[in-house]
Enzyme design. Structure first.
Site, short mmCIF file in Angstrom:
data_model
loop_
_atom_site.label_atom_id
_atom_site.label_comp_id
_atom_site.label_asym_id
_atom_site.label_seq_id
_atom_site.Cartn_x
_atom_site.Cartn_y
_atom_site.Cartn_z
N GLY A 34 3.07 -32.48 10.13
CA GLY A 34 2.57 -33.44 9.01
C GLY A 34 2.72 -34.73 9.41
N GLY A 176 29.88 -43.99 15.22
CA GLY A 176 29.68 -42.87 15.94
C GLY A 176 29.53 -43.21 17.46
N ALA A 177 30.65 -42.73 18.16
CA ALA A 177 30.40 -43.01 19.62
C ALA A 177 29.92 -41.39 20.51
CB ALA A 177 31.90 -43.17 20.26
N GLY A 268 25.53 -38.18 13.66
CA GLY A 268 25.02 -36.86 14.24
C GLY A 268 23.95 -36.54 13.28
N ASP A 309 16.44 -27.38 16.41
CA ASP A 309 17.89 -27.89 15.93
C ASP A 309 17.99 -27.09 14.41
OD1 ASP A 309 17.75 -29.59 17.91
OD2 ASP A 309 17.18 -31.48 16.76
N ALA A 317 16.86 -31.18 23.03
CA ALA A 317 15.11 -30.77 23.11
C ALA A 317 15.02 -29.64 24.32
CB ALA A 317 14.40 -32.01 23.53
N HIS A 441 20.51 -36.73 53.54
CA HIS A 441 21.31 -37.91 53.65
C HIS A 441 20.54 -39.09 54.17
CE1 HIS A 441 24.65 -40.78 54.90
NE2 HIS A 441 24.00 -41.10 56.01
#
Length: 462
Positions: A34, A176-177, A268, A309, A317, A441
């Site tokens: 949508g 919220g952390a 959340g 979700d 995701a 390295h």
């Protein structure tokens, strides 16, 4: 009436990936969306735009704090907020148009509008009804708020509003952390905003390894974020240009107030299934509003599946993408599979934080015999050269078999480094397997090898 093998409702990471995989497997596929653009929350108002702002503001931080140390001298850059927003929007556009191109390439029909399921085998979009042998619900999630807190996306905002503020606020309160709050709090802190985080629990990033939580909070405080922990927000009163947050400290029940130009509510997310008609279909839901599915992502109504979700599991995701591919393969008669024990999590602050598998706390609770291999980025030559030596790599392995059980990284490029451990875990590798693998390295990845070595006879550079 159009007929399809599969119709997917939602074009976020789970939905569009499921659509592409279905088409690749020879199924006639359509996807309902949508929004004006494809990609769902992630590409439009979530992962992608937030990473663009994190990247831009990290460059600002480097210019202000590290350029002169490297001999790059000159006036620090000023922030053109309008141009930064334009850059973010351009990044969104490139990504969403990319999905549209992939739909055309794979001959996937985009059914424009909001979808509902009037009965099994049918999807209604606007006034049109389309038939489908299989339906995948990939409707995603929406930001959740607190009781009595009204979101206006101007002064009291969710992540959506925080990504499109008309100007940089002088002060921001983040409620919220968790991942979203800390990422966006970091963005605005780098831009000069006074950022204060209020968290109900006693530790940031709930569910994460405790040692990482402590180190992460210290680093964020060093960057300028301030925290009030163990605090329950009672109310948020918004005016035209300011908001007042009232909260109680759990330790003594004392009440406090704090003002800010913007309040970001990052408490959340919850599944978004409104308007789909699931109740009328008799689809079973969990008490948390998630769609219940079996091991093959099918609901209790045959031919209707759900991923991402809107079902159980971490709201990530890449978890949705994995489920999208696996669900498509199941529908096509193949053996779709998701290894939920090896799904990484990443926080894209600086330094980044990444994890996979079990935490020490979970291993202790399970009574598992384990050992810890840890290596600080202070011992990594590349990290020191790049002013990125904060943090460490921590690998948890079975004490008897040496099999890797989990890993936790806080440091440069942690979100990329975690994946060699994911691959190792997918193949059931031991810490010794990782330790015996030659790493180039100088690279950040050497810190992963050193942590693996620390699970055995010891790291070399510590």
């Amino acid at each position: 009436m159009a007929q399809y093998d599969v119709i997917i409702i939602g074009s976020g990471p789970g939905g569009y990936v499921a659509a592409i995989r279905c088409a690749q497997l020879g199924l006639k596929t359509a996807c309902v969306e949508g929004r004006e653009t494809l990609g769902g929350t992630c590409l439009n108002v979530g992962c992608i735009p937030s990473k663009a702002l994190l990247h831009a503001t990290h460059q600002l931080h480097e210019a202000e704090h590290n350029f002169a140390k490297m001999g790059l001298k000159g006036k620090s850059p000023s922030v053109d907020w309008k141009q930064m927003m334009a850059y973010k929007d351009d990044v969104i556009g490139q990504n969403t148009k990319g999905i549209e191109f992939l739909f055309k390439k794979n001959k996937i029909d985009w059914l424009k509008g909001w979808g509902s399921i009037p009965e099994a085998g049918k999807v209604k979009v606007g006034d049109d009804v389309h038939e489908a042998k299989n339906i995948i619900v990939a409707s995603g999630s929406e930001a959740s708020s607190l009781p009595g807190v009204e979101i206006d996306e101007k002064v009291v905002v969710t992540s959506t509003g925080a990504l499109e503020l008309p100007k940089i606020p002088k002060k921001m309160i983040v409620i919220g952390a968790g991942v979203i709050g800390l990422e966006l709090g970091s963005v605005y802190c780098r831009l000069g905003t006074e950022v204060h985080v209020i968290e109900y629990l006693d530790a940031i990033t709930p569910g994460m390894d405790a040692e990482v939580q402590k180190a992460f909070q210290k680093l964020l405080q060093k960057q300028g974020l301030t925290f009030t922990m163990g605090a329950a927000v009672q109310s948020v009163d918004a005016g035209k240009s300011k908001a007042k947050v009232t909260y109680k400290l759990r330790k003594d029940d004392s009440e406090h107030e704090m003002d800010a130009d913007v309040v970001l509510v990052s408490t959340g997310r919850r599944p978004f299934t409104d308007g789909l008609g699931l109740d009328a279909l008799g689809i079973e839901m969990s008490p948390r509003g998630q769609i219940k599915t079996d091991a093959h992502w099918q609901t209790n109504v045959k031919g209707i599946y759900a991923i991402g979700d809107c079902i159980d599991g971490p709201m990530l995701a890449h978890k949705a993408e994995d489920e999208g591919m696996a669900c498509a393969e199941v529908i096509a008669g193949k053996a779709g599979h998701v290894n939920y024990g090896v799904i990484p999590g990443v926080i894209y602050t600086h330094p980044e934080v990444a994890n996979v598998g079990m935490t020490e706390e979970q291993l202790k609770e399970a009574g598992r015999n384990y050992k810890v291999g840890k290596f600080s980025f202070m011992g990594n030559g590349r990290a020191k050269a790049n002013f990125a030596a904060d943090g460490f790599v921590k690998i948890l392995a079975d004490k008897d078999t040496d099999r890797i059980l989990g890993a936790h990284i806080i440091g440069p490029m942690a979100g990329d480094l975690i994946h060699e451990i994911c691959v190792a875990m997918e193949f059931g590798a031991s810490a010794e397997d990782l330790a015996l693998t030659c790493h180039a390295h100088p690279t950040y990845s050497e810190a992963v090898r050193e942590a693996a070595l620390a699970c055995g006879d010891g790291a070399i550079h510590m």
